[in-house]
Design a protein around this motif. Sequence first.
Motif, PDB file in Angstrom:
ATOM      1  N   GLY A 146      -3.373  34.255  -0.267  1.00 14.61           N
ATOM      2  CA  GLY A 146      -2.563  33.869   0.876  1.00 14.61           C
ATOM      3  C   GLY A 146      -3.344  33.503   2.115  1.00 14.61           C
ATOM      4  N   LEU A 147      -4.680  33.605   2.073  1.00  9.25           N
ATOM      5  CA  LEU A 147      -5.505  33.301   3.251  1.00  9.25           C
ATOM      6  C   LEU A 147      -6.554  32.260   2.893  1.00  9.25           C
ATOM      7  N   LYS A 148      -6.730  31.277   3.761  1.00  6.71           N
ATOM      8  CA  LYS A 148      -7.805  30.303   3.611  1.00  6.71           C
ATOM      9  C   LYS A 148      -8.994  30.805   4.420  1.00  6.71           C
ATOM     10  N   THR A 149     -10.171  30.826   3.814  1.00  5.47           N
ATOM     11  CA  THR A 149     -11.368  31.305   4.509  1.00  5.47           C
ATOM     12  C   THR A 149     -12.045  30.139   5.205  1.00  5.47           C
ATOM     13  N   HIS A 150     -11.999  30.166   6.537  1.00  5.65           N
ATOM     14  CA  HIS A 150     -12.470  29.060   7.363  1.00  5.65           C
ATOM     15  C   HIS A 150     -13.681  29.457   8.199  1.00  5.65           C
ATOM     16  N   SER A 151     -14.099  30.727   8.112  1.00  4.74           N
ATOM     17  CA  SER A 151     -15.223  31.206   8.913  1.00  4.74           C
ATOM     18  C   SER A 151     -16.525  30.573   8.438  1.00  4.74           C
ATOM     19  N   ARG A 171      -5.592  32.478   8.131  1.00  2.00           N
ATOM     20  CA  ARG A 171      -6.960  32.140   7.763  1.00  2.00           C
ATOM     21  C   ARG A 171      -7.905  33.285   8.113  1.00  2.00           C
ATOM     22  N   VAL A 172      -9.012  33.333   7.390  1.00  2.00           N
ATOM     23  CA  VAL A 172     -10.096  34.221   7.789  1.00  2.00           C
ATOM     24  C   VAL A 172     -10.997  33.423   8.721  1.00  2.00           C
ATOM     25  N   GLU A 173     -10.977  33.778   9.987  1.00  2.00           N
ATOM     26  CA  GLU A 173     -11.743  33.092  11.023  1.00  2.00           C
ATOM     27  C   GLU A 173     -12.645  34.097  11.722  1.00  2.00           C
ATOM     28  N   VAL A 174     -13.699  33.591  12.347  1.00  2.00           N
ATOM     29  CA  VAL A 174     -14.603  34.455  13.098  1.00  2.00           C
ATOM     30  C   VAL A 174     -14.933  33.805  14.441  1.00  2.00           C
ATOM     31  N   HIS A 185       0.861  -1.190   0.000  1.00  2.00           N
ATOM     32  CA  HIS A 185       0.000   0.000   0.000  1.00  2.00           C
ATOM     33  C   HIS A 185       0.890   1.230   0.000  1.00  2.00           C
ATOM     34  N   VAL A 186       0.539   2.212  -0.822  1.00  2.00           N
ATOM     35  CA  VAL A 186       1.374   3.404  -1.005  1.00  2.00           C
ATOM     36  C   VAL A 186       0.629   4.646  -0.536  1.00  2.00           C
ATOM     37  N   THR A 187       1.317   5.481   0.237  1.00  2.00           N
ATOM     38  CA  THR A 187       0.822   6.803   0.609  1.00  2.00           C
ATOM     39  C   THR A 187       1.798   7.833   0.068  1.00  2.00           C
ATOM     40  N   ARG A 188       1.272   8.850  -0.618  1.00  2.00           N
ATOM     41  CA  ARG A 188       2.130   9.863  -1.231  1.00  2.00           C
ATOM     42  C   ARG A 188       1.911  11.234  -0.589  1.00  2.00           C
ATOM     43  N   ASN A 189       2.883  12.087  -0.785  1.00  2.00           N
ATOM     44  CA  ASN A 189       2.810  13.448  -0.274  1.00  2.00           C
ATOM     45  C   ASN A 189       1.688  14.204  -0.979  1.00  2.00           C
ATOM     46  N   ALA A 190       0.792  14.768  -0.186  1.00  2.00           N
ATOM     47  CA  ALA A 190      -0.310  15.553  -0.753  1.00  2.00           C
ATOM     48  C   ALA A 190      -0.309  16.955  -0.178  1.00  2.00           C
ATOM     49  N   ASP A 191       0.836  17.434   0.257  1.00  2.00           N
ATOM     50  CA  ASP A 191       0.938  18.769   0.844  1.00  2.00           C
ATOM     51  C   ASP A 191       0.990  19.800  -0.274  1.00  2.00           C
ATOM     52  N   ILE A 192      -0.187  20.204  -0.758  1.00  2.00           N
ATOM     53  CA  ILE A 192      -0.279  21.102  -1.902  1.00  2.00           C
ATOM     54  C   ILE A 192       0.327  22.460  -1.562  1.00  2.00           C
ATOM     55  N   GLN A 193       1.190  22.913  -2.422  1.00  2.00           N
ATOM     56  CA  GLN A 193       1.775  24.241  -2.286  1.00  2.00           C
ATOM     57  C   GLN A 193       1.256  25.097  -3.436  1.00  2.00           C
ATOM     58  N   ILE A 194       0.507  26.110  -3.127  1.00  2.00           N
ATOM     59  CA  ILE A 194      -0.087  26.963  -4.162  1.00  2.00           C
ATOM     60  C   ILE A 194       0.614  28.311  -4.168  1.00  2.00           C
ATOM     61  N   GLN A 195       1.217  28.634  -5.303  1.00  2.00           N
ATOM     62  CA  GLN A 195       1.826  29.947  -5.456  1.00  2.00           C
ATOM     63  C   GLN A 195       0.742  30.886  -5.985  1.00  2.00           C
ATOM     64  N   GLU A 196      -0.111  31.362  -5.040  1.00  2.00           N
ATOM     65  CA  GLU A 196      -1.285  32.116  -5.452  1.00  2.00           C
ATOM     66  C   GLU A 196      -0.929  33.408  -6.183  1.00  2.00           C
ATOM     67  N   LEU A 197       0.151  34.041  -5.777  1.00  2.00           N
ATOM     68  CA  LEU A 197       0.493  35.317  -6.392  1.00  2.00           C
ATOM     69  C   LEU A 197       0.830  35.154  -7.865  1.00  2.00           C
ATOM     70  N   GLU A 198       1.229  33.933  -8.258  1.00  2.00           N
ATOM     71  CA  GLU A 198       1.575  33.680  -9.649  1.00  2.00           C
ATOM     72  C   GLU A 198       0.418  33.062 -10.420  1.00  2.00           C
TER      73      GLU A 198
END
Length: 721
Positions: free
Chosen positions: A462-467, A653-656, A254-267
Amino acid sequence: MEHPPAPAPAPASPSEAEIALDSPALYINREISLLQFQRRVLEEAQDPQNPLLERVKFLSIVGSNLEEFFMVRVGGLIMQNEAGVSELSVDGLTPARQLAEIRKLAEKIMNEARTYWNRTLVPELDKAGIHILKYNKLSQRQRETVDRYFDEIVFPVLTPLAVDPGHPFPHISNLSLNLAVVVRDNQNGQRRFARVKVPPSLPQLVPIRRSSGGLRRDGTVPHHHYFIWLDELITNRLEHLFPGLEVIEAFSFHVTRNADIQIQELEALDLLETMEENVRNRRFGAVTRLMVDRDMPEDVRDILIDNMKVDLKNVYILEGPLSLRSVMQIARIDRFDLHDRPYLPAIPPRLRYPPDAPRDAFFTTMRSTNIMLHHPYDSFTPVVDFLRAAARDPNVLAIKMTLYRVGSNSPVVNALLEASRDYGKQVAVLVELKARFDEESNISWAKKLEQEGVHVTYGLLGLKTHSKIALVVRKEGERIRRYVHLGTGNYNHITAQLYEDLSLFTCDDDIASDGTDLFNYLTGYSMKKDYRKLLVAPINLRDRFEELILQEIEAHQQGPYPGHIILKMNALVDKPIIQLLYKASQAGVRIDLVVRGVCCLRPGIPGVSENIAVRSIVGRFLEHSRIYYFHHGGRETILAGSADIMPRNLNQRVEVLFPIEDTRMVRYLRDEVLDVYLRDNIKSRLMLSDGSYERAAPNKGDTLLNAQDYFLASRLRGSHS
């Protein structure tokens, strides 16, 4: 929670405290703490007080949680280590050292989980009439059944992939279960290697047939269920995949792979397109865990390691089953006697409307009183009813909402689609495309909403909206009134039945105005900083939260009541907040922390945290709400919302967080929720200063209390509405 007056002890000098509170010895590694949580989930699987199929469910959760852990947390550490990152963790460990510590604990948990499945749960399932059989133990009739299933269903799906100079080693996809097969050409005696993927689209436990057994003493007839593992069935029928060759051996991996997505949002010119590409690329990440059958010989194992370029430190040799997630199939068997007793979530009487109720009944109720729901004990239906009422009410002008995780076939999204498509409402929705492992679902919903004319945005760079907030704008005579729903959990009608969360319905003018300012911040260019009542990350939440802790210290020192802080959350990681809690403890403030998962604070350290107690509650429902209580000398402050106390929640993150101001609600949360959690002596685990946990031990004469059972019983008593 009444407090008698007490003199306040003198606090430690700030300079001494700062020096002491910066020591790595005062902190627990985040990854190790997360693995300790997986151990607590495993303990629920091992607890004979839980119904049998609920224990199987918990074991499956351990398997799926560890998959995510290796995809994200271990994947991130491997990337740091390979990049030569020298930054130390909060407890002073390098990425390499953390990976070494993770391996020791993770391997122990994985082995213990599989041993418990094979030695305890499988025999107990067998006694209960749920039989997981070996191929060589099947009866003639059973073998004919599974062989026919293989020939008709499985065989057409399988694609054996040879490995030789003309056939390069195939890509092994993330989370896939596979067979490493060794065959021999009897004409020339040459041994060859092949890979067969176990189809994830088919049940991993093949149902053979269900039959009825003899009468029980109570007169009922039990149904017997029979299964065989799909990979075992394929293994025993491999000769059909390699005709003319001799199948020598086959072993699962069984294989598990890296899923740590890196998003260069500014680009990224188009965030939606970027997320779609990242989701596609996830399956090609580096291998972070290779689990192999313990019987696999070293030469076969080396073929996998060499071709997939797996670090030996990421190889785990285990007893099957390798994919523990798959036992959820067993947990879902419809045997009421082996599950928790079913319950029906309550709908408060004030929200039960007859069929002929006016369209604006929900809004009339909200104008008369604030409403709080405690899920899953209170139904999620009123949240959907609120949105449907907004969609259909002719006086509603607009609906604004944030969506983080909504799941499939969402009644929440359908209500928004109805509002825009059928009633011409102006609907604006922020869909968080970066909600981990919900990206594909959210991308699909975003496209569908846009097609129906909904204004869809994807949040801030650069911000994840979690509210969790929904705002309804309604014209009432000559004025505009805004109605708000705020929550601690997602707008997901499925998880709302399993996750413990809070909902608040209000038309408070200040909160409504803050809600408008928040949406302007999310969808436009608002730089507003002075929110009236809401705490919004990354704008004012950290500063205001730190201020509340400092105010508690001051109130404690001024008397006449001793300070008390109760914080309930999923994770406590943020070092500056932890340091302030240490300072509050040094000042004599009593601090009770209810932290379900990761906790980097060490309780019970003399001179630092002897006034802090940490407990974790793991039970039938996932403790998900964030509730923050400050005594403040009797002028109590309670906040609830989406934010855990982690750097990412406070900074990225955007949190409330929203205040609970209604006296009745404050009393309920203080006495009927938080105090009950602190008195739980069945599902609570108390954290020791070394980061380990032990079950709460009731004192002689103590009344046994399971907090979640208490909340269920309270709905039956009708004591909360």
